[in-house]
Design a protein around this motif. Structure first.
Motif, PDB file in Angstrom:
ATOM      1  N   SER A 110       1.767 -28.877   2.685  1.00  0.00           N
ATOM      2  CA  SER A 110       2.721 -28.590   1.605  1.00  0.00           C
ATOM      3  C   SER A 110       2.109 -28.656   0.208  1.00  0.00           C
ATOM      4  CB  SER A 110       3.903 -29.569   1.676  1.00  0.00           C
ATOM      5  OG  SER A 110       3.455 -30.906   1.553  1.00  0.00           O
ATOM      6  N   THR A 111       0.833 -29.011   0.097  1.00  0.00           N
ATOM      7  CA  THR A 111       0.183 -29.046  -1.207  1.00  0.00           C
ATOM      8  C   THR A 111      -0.834 -27.919  -1.311  1.00  0.00           C
ATOM      9  OG1 THR A 111      -1.642 -30.509  -0.545  1.00  0.00           O
ATOM     10  CG2 THR A 111       0.422 -31.560  -1.256  1.00  0.00           C
ATOM     11  N   GLU A 112      -1.150 -27.514  -2.532  1.00  0.00           N
ATOM     12  CA  GLU A 112      -2.112 -26.441  -2.745  1.00  0.00           C
ATOM     13  C   GLU A 112      -3.448 -26.769  -2.085  1.00  0.00           C
ATOM     14  OE1 GLU A 112      -4.177 -23.994  -6.486  1.00  0.00           O
ATOM     15  OE2 GLU A 112      -3.116 -25.892  -6.830  1.00  0.00           O
ATOM     16  N   ARG A 114      -4.164 -28.868   0.363  1.00  0.00           N
ATOM     17  CA  ARG A 114      -4.097 -28.910   1.820  1.00  0.00           C
ATOM     18  C   ARG A 114      -4.061 -27.508   2.405  1.00  0.00           C
ATOM     19  NH1 ARG A 114      -6.311 -31.482   5.111  1.00  0.00           N
ATOM     20  NH2 ARG A 114      -5.927 -33.230   3.706  1.00  0.00           N
ATOM     21  N   THR A 140     -10.060 -29.417  -5.771  1.00  0.00           N
ATOM     22  CA  THR A 140      -9.391 -28.190  -5.338  1.00  0.00           C
ATOM     23  C   THR A 140     -10.222 -26.965  -5.700  1.00  0.00           C
ATOM     24  OG1 THR A 140      -7.232 -29.240  -5.603  1.00  0.00           O
ATOM     25  CG2 THR A 140      -7.268 -26.840  -5.489  1.00  0.00           C
ATOM     26  N   GLN A 169       4.830 -27.602  -2.481  1.00  0.00           N
ATOM     27  CA  GLN A 169       5.079 -28.385  -3.685  1.00  0.00           C
ATOM     28  C   GLN A 169       4.585 -27.667  -4.942  1.00  0.00           C
ATOM     29  OE1 GLN A 169       3.464 -32.350  -3.171  1.00  0.00           O
ATOM     30  NE2 GLN A 169       4.317 -32.531  -1.110  1.00  0.00           N
ATOM     31  N   ASP A 170       3.642 -26.757  -4.780  1.00  0.00           N
ATOM     32  CA  ASP A 170       3.079 -26.040  -5.923  1.00  0.00           C
ATOM     33  C   ASP A 170       2.789 -24.611  -5.486  1.00  0.00           C
ATOM     34  OD1 ASP A 170       1.704 -25.037  -8.077  1.00  0.00           O
ATOM     35  OD2 ASP A 170       0.327 -26.727  -8.263  1.00  0.00           O
TER      36      ASP A 170
END
Length: 418
Positions: A110-112, A114, A140, A169-170
């Protein structure tokens, strides 16, 4: 004695493993992740053609159109996306185009960062590229840098399926992926996105930069009707052995799923669970009674997955709403009403109670996750404030057993008067 016991147990298990399954012949046909042959995909011919039209350039190594697919749960969005990209990849390979598809479940990633890690690890061949993708430890930007190198070295075109994209999330990754070629991040590989969402309002949450870079095509998948659901299940009837299903099993399963907004996922869950219940009861046929029991098990399984990993405070707030619903003729309740019951629950469990505002934030998170529903009521007169009313999306008798499986709630005794 212990050896004898162990030997007896081993013999019993050997007999279990060797025994023939009296119910199922090809159970995998009922798995929601199974991608069936095209003739088994019912009622989605137009949707298949539209998605295929969007990514058609990919089979020649050219840039596919970015595609956004909307529709309620169980309307075939993921199935069609996986089927079309799998077919396109096979065709591309036969024509000398190095094409790959990556599927990302945004509820899990759910994160950029990941998502980038998952894509890079899926696509990488470290023996060829010499590139490593550690699970942690890099910025990242560095993960992106390694991903771009992998794409250019190994592929002509890559299509990335981002399922349940509204759980991200992003959304910055949408711009990074959609502009990779234009921004010079990749030189020889084309990148396309298929984004899937249950929420038709998803794009409203994106800023203008991302919308501009996406330039996507949008398709809405309608719910299945009862006839289509019956056809879907009859097309997978060979998941069961001959003459196992009584005549009313598939029509009833379809009717129950049609009540859930035409959810094919729910229909297959009910059918599979009915078979498992019959097998566990050592029955040779699956009956209407098994279907009714299976529906409740499917509801509980779905809700368990949604609540898995949720904090105890969140479960207490949802449980408070379940108690209110069970003990009242009303279906919707204000934050204040829920908070009063929530405080009783936290007191009995010897937990610190959150403030009403923070508990309300937890409820709103569950609305976003499709665990609860919410309506807004505008007050009259001088105040004219907005009051949120919350309601359950499942029956209390489905929700309560899931929450009481949590050890913190296992000894909870319900107050008789809330």
């Amino acid at each position: 004695m212990a050896d004898d016991d162990t030997g007896t147990e081993t013999q019993t298990l050997d007999a279990y493993w060797a025994s023939d399954n009296p119910i199922f012949a090809r159970k995998e046909l009922l798995d929601i992740d199974h991608i069936p042959d095209e003739e088994r995909i019912i009622g989605r011919d137009d949707e298949i053609e539209r998605v295929a039209s969007s990514i058609h350039p990919a089979v020649d190594g050219k840039s596919p159109r970015n595609t956004l697919i909307y529709g309620k749960t169980g309307t075939g969005k993921s199935l069609v996306a996986k089927h079309v990209t799998q077919s396109a990849t096979e065709y591309a390979h036969n024509n000398g185009t190095e094409m790959r598809t990556v599927y990302i479940d945004c509820t899990q990633s759910s994160t950029e960062t990941r998502v980038v890690i998952t894509i890079a690890r899926d696509l990488n061949d470290p023996d060829t590229t010499g590139i490593t993708i550690p699970v942690t430890g890099l910025s990242t930007d560095e993960y992106y840098h390694r991903l771009w190198n992998i794409l250019d070295e190994l592929y002509d075109v890559v299509v990335i399926i981002l399922d349940e994209i509204d759980k991200l999330q992003d959304s910055e990754i949408l711009m990074q992926l959609s502009r990779a070629g234009e921004a010079g991040k990749v030189e020889s590989c084309s990148v396309g996105i298929i984004a899937i969402s249950n929420k038709i309002s998803f794009k409203e949450s994106l800023d203008e930069r991302i919308l501009s870079s996406l330039q996507d095509r949008e398709f809405v998948f309608p719910p299945y009707d009862a006839n289509q659901l019956r056809s879907i299940m009859y097309n997978r009837e060979d998941a069961f052995k001959d003459d196992v299903l009584t005549g009313d099993v598939i029509p009833l399963s379809a009717a129950l799923a049609a009540q859930e907004h035409g959810d094919a996922r729910k229909a297959l869950d009910i059918l599979r669970n009915a078979g498992e219940i019959a097998r566990d009861q050592q029955m040779e046929t699956v009956t209407e009674e098994h279907v009714q029991k299976a529906r409740k098990r499917a509801d509980i399984d779905r809700f368990s997955q949604l609540l898995e990993g949720q904090p105890t405070q969140t479960k207490a707030a949802v449980y408070a709403l379940a108690l209110l619903t069970e003990q009242s003729d009303d279906e919707e309740f204000s934050t204040r009403e829920i908070y009063d019951v929530y405080k009783n629950i936290t007191s009995e469990l010897d937990m610190d109670a959150l403030s009403q505002r923070r508990m309300s934030d937890r409820l709103n998170e569950q609305v976003f996750l499709d665990i609860l529903g919410r309506t807004e009521r505008v007050g009259r007169g001088r105040g004219k404030g907005v009051t949120h009313q919350y309601y359950l999306l499942e029956d209390p008798d489905v929700i309560k057993p899931v929450i009481t499986d949590d050890m913190r709630f296992s000894e909870f005794s319900e107050p008789t008067d809330t």
